[in-house]
Design a protein around this motif. Structure first.
Motif, mmCIF file in Angstrom:
data_model
loop_
_atom_site.group_PDB
_atom_site.id
_atom_site.type_symbol
_atom_site.label_atom_id
_atom_site.label_comp_id
_atom_site.label_asym_id
_atom_site.label_seq_id
_atom_site.Cartn_x
_atom_site.Cartn_y
_atom_site.Cartn_z
ATOM 1 N N SER A 200 -0.499 68.556 1.593
ATOM 2 C CA SER A 200 -1.321 69.525 2.589
ATOM 3 C C SER A 200 -2.886 69.369 1.665
ATOM 4 O O SER A 200 -3.135 69.522 0.391
ATOM 5 N N GLU A 201 -3.525 69.753 2.866
ATOM 6 C CA GLU A 201 -5.220 70.175 2.316
ATOM 7 C C GLU A 201 -5.132 70.650 2.516
ATOM 8 O O GLU A 201 -6.536 72.068 2.030
ATOM 9 N N ASP A 202 -4.333 72.115 2.138
ATOM 10 C CA ASP A 202 -4.879 73.533 2.496
ATOM 11 C C ASP A 202 -4.740 74.289 0.112
ATOM 12 O O ASP A 202 -5.339 73.017 -0.542
ATOM 13 N N GLU A 203 -5.422 75.122 0.033
ATOM 14 C CA GLU A 203 -5.187 75.954 -1.006
ATOM 15 C C GLU A 203 -4.233 75.172 -2.373
ATOM 16 O O GLU A 203 -4.623 75.283 -3.647
ATOM 17 N N TYR A 204 -2.959 75.189 -1.409
ATOM 18 C CA TYR A 204 -1.965 74.605 -2.694
ATOM 19 C C TYR A 204 -2.193 73.032 -2.611
ATOM 20 O O TYR A 204 -2.549 72.542 -4.244
ATOM 21 N N ARG A 206 -5.022 71.762 -3.063
ATOM 22 C CA ARG A 206 -6.697 71.881 -4.489
ATOM 23 C C ARG A 206 -5.597 71.839 -5.698
ATOM 24 O O ARG A 206 -6.536 71.550 -6.085
ATOM 25 N N VAL A 207 -5.252 73.401 -5.400
ATOM 26 C CA VAL A 207 -4.367 73.498 -6.888
ATOM 27 C C VAL A 207 -3.865 72.742 -7.077
ATOM 28 O O VAL A 207 -3.965 71.640 -8.402
#
Length: 464
Positions: A200-204, A206-207
């Motif tokens: 995914s490209e969301d906060e997860y 990026r983490v």
């Protein structure tokens, strides 16, 4: 408790609580609406009976004695059609008046109730009953009950579906974390370089990207550490072995030691001292603790002085040393001792690898956009192979692995040069084409961005 379970509990509590409140509010609103409708349907009749009964009560000495002897429904024009009945009870639920065909229990359950007050005090309870009121009362009782049953069933179904959705959402939201946890545990166990999957490209996402970058850097740092230990051990082993061998030989000979026999030992001790000093400077620079004594320094003059120091070596190879400047602003705030070490090393390398009759050309120019002073040192040597360029500034790295240490140095010069330049807020880069020579580009800022400078600590100006 896992994050997924916490999310599921929060969502479930919200869904159940909201559904319960919705059902109860619907029930209360419908019930009160039916009560209001029931009261207003016979408000006129109740007002008339209340006025007559209270008048009787006051006129009779504040008592309802003999109230049963009066006919109270005879004035109603539709009493026969609606089968009206009334019931009057005291505060202790004692029957004072019962008129009509309906039984007391039926009147109380299906009739309209009103409390009679005199001077603000309750004196009796009046119940009014007829067939229309009974039907309305049954409707008032049945409608909220039916609605609560229908809403309850729908709510149960809604809650079940919502709980399923909440469980799916909690699992979906925590899926990236569940994939990341094993990677974190493996990293904690020392498996540097492990990569966590991410889709995914969301906060997860990026983490996960940040974790993967951190893991790669840790792997690189661990590799550098191991290589450093191995390289330092290797570099120390050679001079120590030479020193030990020479001393053993001198001891076995049992002859007076000639001074010239100690010269090789002295040379190796000098190499050891220099290696330890270089490693100390490199460690300080990498730890951002390198002491600097900055002052405005004219780089054109400084580079000219450094070229004078290497002119004998250049003359021995018939090399041409050229220094030109395209700007008059050649003064920058630097530590002259550290910068001299950097450029002395670069000039020595250029002279060493430039063939007979070659050229070492140094140019100075200003870069207004970046606020930097750019210094290029170009030679006409054989150049450096492209695969070596990314590692030129690593510790103990040599482009020629077979080169003798006494000829090629210890492989720390460019690493120290890079850290010294970075400590000044600048950059150093290398470009090379085989057969066309090598260019080292140094950029130094015109302004001192480091508010902390050391005092009283300097090293001797020696080539790195």
């Amino acid at each position: 408790m896992s994050v997924g379970r916490k999310i599921f509990i929060v969502l479930s509590s919200f869904i159940i609580g909201f559904s319960t409140v919705f059902v109860l509010l619907t029930y209360v609103v419908i019930r009160d609406s039916m009560d209001a409708m029931l009261q207003t349907s016979r408000e006129e009749e109740l007002d008339q009976l209340q006025e007559r009964l209270l008048g009787y009560y006051v006129k009779n000495g504040h008592t309802f004695r003999a109230v049963q002897d009066q006919a109270w429904l005879v004035d109603s024009p539709r009493s026969a059609d609606r089968l009206e009945s009334i019931l009057l009870t005291s505060g202790e639920q004692k029957t004072l008046l019962h008129e009509g065909e309906a039984v007391e229990k039926q009147i109380k359950r299906l009739g309209v109730k009103r409390t009679l007050h005199v001077e603000g005090k309750p004196v009796a309870e009046l119940y009014y009953y007829d067939t229309d009121v009974a039907n309305l009362t049954k409707l008032r009782i049945g409608t909220p009950t039916s609605i609560i049953i229908l809403l309850g069933g729908g709510t149960v179904l809604f809650v079940l579906l919502s709980l399923g959705a909440a469980y799916w959402i909690s699992r979906r939201l925590t899926a990236p974390l569940r994939k990341l946890v094993p990677a974190i545990e493996r990293l904690g166990q020392g498996e540097y370089g492990v990569q966590a999957p991410f889709t995914s490209e969301d906060e997860y996402g990026r983490v996960a990207v940040a974790f993967n970058g951190m893991s790669s850097r840790l792997e690189q740092s661990e590799m550098v550490r191991r290589n450093l230990v191995a390289d330092v051990a290797h570099e120390l082993r050679t001079p120590l072995t030479i020193v030990r061998g020479k001393l053993d030989l001198l001891q076995q000979s049992r002859q007076p030691i000639q001074p010239e026999l100690l010269l090789p030992i002295q040379d190796e001790l000098i190499r050891l001292t220099r290696l330890v000093g270089d490693l100390h400077q490199l460690s300080l620079a990498e730890a951002k603790q390198l002491p600097l004594v900055r002052k405005p320094t004219d780089m054109l003059d400084l580079l000219g002085q450094i070229q004078e120091r290497i002119e004998p070596d250049a003359d021995a190879k018939n090399l041409t040393l050229r220094l030109t400047s395209a700007t008059e602003h050649t003064s920058v705030p630097v530590d002259p001792s550290r910068i001299t070490q950097v450029f002395l090393n670069l000039f020595i390398n250029a002279v060493r690898y430039t063939p007979q009759g070659g050229l070492v050309h140094t140019t100075i120019q200003e870069e207004p956009a970046s606020g930097m002073l750019r210094i290029d040192i170009r030679d006409t040597g054989p150049g450096i192979e492209e695969e070596h360029l990314p590692y030129l500034f690593d510790r103990f790295y040599r482009t020629d692995g077979a080169r003798a240490r006494h000829q090629g140095g210890m492989g720390l010069g460019l690493a120290i040069a890079k850290e010294f330049i970075v400590s000044h807020g600048g950059t150093i880069q290398a470009q090379s084409l085989q057969g066309q020579g090598t260019t080292f580009t140094v950029r130094l800022p015109y302004h001192d961005h480091d508010s902390e400078s050391s005092t009283g600590y300097t090293d001797p100006i020696n080539p790195i």
